[in-house]
Design an enzyme around this catalytic site. Sequence first.
Site, PDB file in Angstrom:
ATOM      1  N   ARG A 256      30.800  37.051  46.117  1.00  0.00           N
ATOM      2  CA  ARG A 256      30.630  37.621  44.735  1.00  0.00           C
ATOM      3  C   ARG A 256      32.098  37.098  44.130  1.00  0.00           C
ATOM      4  O   ARG A 256      31.616  36.788  42.875  1.00  0.00           O
ATOM      5  CB  ARG A 256      30.728  39.158  44.751  1.00  0.00           C
ATOM      6  CG  ARG A 256      30.624  39.874  43.517  1.00  0.00           C
ATOM      7  CD  ARG A 256      30.496  41.252  43.756  1.00  0.00           C
ATOM      8  NE  ARG A 256      31.706  41.863  44.282  1.00  0.00           N
ATOM      9  CZ  ARG A 256      31.623  43.441  44.633  1.00  0.00           C
ATOM     10  NH1 ARG A 256      30.654  44.123  44.516  1.00  0.00           N
ATOM     11  NH2 ARG A 256      32.819  43.878  45.056  1.00  0.00           N
TER      12      ARG A 256
ATOM     13  N   LYS B 272      32.717  40.449  38.631  1.00  0.00           N
ATOM     14  CA  LYS B 272      33.775  41.317  38.764  1.00  0.00           C
ATOM     15  C   LYS B 272      35.058  40.899  38.016  1.00  0.00           C
ATOM     16  O   LYS B 272      36.098  40.549  38.886  1.00  0.00           O
ATOM     17  CB  LYS B 272      34.117  41.505  40.197  1.00  0.00           C
ATOM     18  CG  LYS B 272      34.707  42.950  40.760  1.00  0.00           C
ATOM     19  CD  LYS B 272      34.993  43.268  42.059  1.00  0.00           C
ATOM     20  CE  LYS B 272      35.523  44.423  42.431  1.00  0.00           C
ATOM     21  NZ  LYS B 272      34.933  45.718  41.732  1.00  0.00           N
TER      22      LYS B 272
ATOM     23  N   GLU C  88      25.348  51.674  35.055  1.00  0.00           N
ATOM     24  CA  GLU C  88      26.493  52.185  36.178  1.00  0.00           C
ATOM     25  C   GLU C  88      27.626  52.923  35.289  1.00  0.00           C
ATOM     26  O   GLU C  88      27.566  52.934  34.128  1.00  0.00           O
ATOM     27  CB  GLU C  88      26.873  50.940  36.911  1.00  0.00           C
ATOM     28  CG  GLU C  88      27.516  49.834  36.039  1.00  0.00           C
ATOM     29  CD  GLU C  88      28.126  48.942  36.998  1.00  0.00           C
ATOM     30  OE1 GLU C  88      29.349  49.089  37.444  1.00  0.00           O
ATOM     31  OE2 GLU C  88      27.577  47.619  37.263  1.00  0.00           O
TER      32      GLU C  88
END
Length: 365
Positions: free
Chosen positions: A106, A208, A244
């Site tokens: 990621r 992220k 989210e």
Amino acid sequence: MHTKLYNGPQYKSHKALFRPKEQRMEKKNIDWGSLGFSYTKTDSRYVSYWKNNQWDGGALVEDANVTISESAGVLQYAQTCFEGLKAYTTIDGKVVAFRPDLNAQRMYETAHRLLMPPFPQDRFVDALDKLVKANLAYVPPYGSGATLYIRPFLFGSGPVIGVAPAPEYTFRMFCTPVGPYFKSGIKPLKLQVSEFDRAAPRGTGHIKGGLNYAMSLYAGHEAHKNGFAENLYLDAATQTFVEETGGANFIFVTKDNKVVTPKSPSILPSITRRSLMYVAKEILHLETEERPVPLEEVAEFAEGGLCGTAAVISPIGSITTSKGVINMPSGMEKMGPITQKLYDTLTGIQMGRLEAPEGWIHTIA
């Protein structure tokens, strides 16, 4: 292979194969049970620099301070990303990490999206091993309720004035012992539907990057000021679908025990959420579904939770919307039964009480 479950998780014997005392590093004099989720400096951290189009060999260093140019890319244009994972002491005395290869992947993909040189995935895991082994004295003992939180991050450290990628980069990884994310125990949370957008439809919600979290700070502050634990963000395009929170994915449980998680290209692919969905389907033998979830459907669910590295699962008690309050049938006192099974199974795997699916547990020491 995983352990087949019948009425609940099949735990390993508590006649655990603990290592002899002489094989375990003496721990620091820390009151593990009193730790909060905050930073404590440890002895070593891992650092590597990217310069002249290549990463150097990397090394462990003692200095926790970072010195960079006042014109560094991270300071001027927020060119930075990070990861979060944990190391655990298992029931048999091993020190392990949970699926670190997915964190490495990621971070690699996030760096690519931010035009930063990705740190090689194999070196990410090697850095993790070196870091944790150098700080074994800070790994909390099994049963203490504490873990070793690990924070890898990558940022533009070279100077830049024009809007462009930085010419040099730094990768660092540090660790710190932490207690439970919620010190008072896991209690159902009160959420509100945010009036702000978390991510644009074709933006950076799926990576992220530090910039996403900076943008969530004000909205989170407003939620806390209004008495809510977190925001529920809807999709920015239509304001109808659940996405989210500022730092966690959602899972829901239907009245017939199907586990549902929202699907959107703007959602960060949580490693905890992916693991929980696997646990639900392959270990607990529940029906699962990943699909768009309209806000208007949430009132029909029996249970809900936020999932992420820090707390694993935080149950939802209520959600305040512009049209009223949705009270989850599972209530404000404790997790619903399916959410509890998911939590117990995943933490059992992480702590070595349950046999893990192949490749999930990375042994460090």
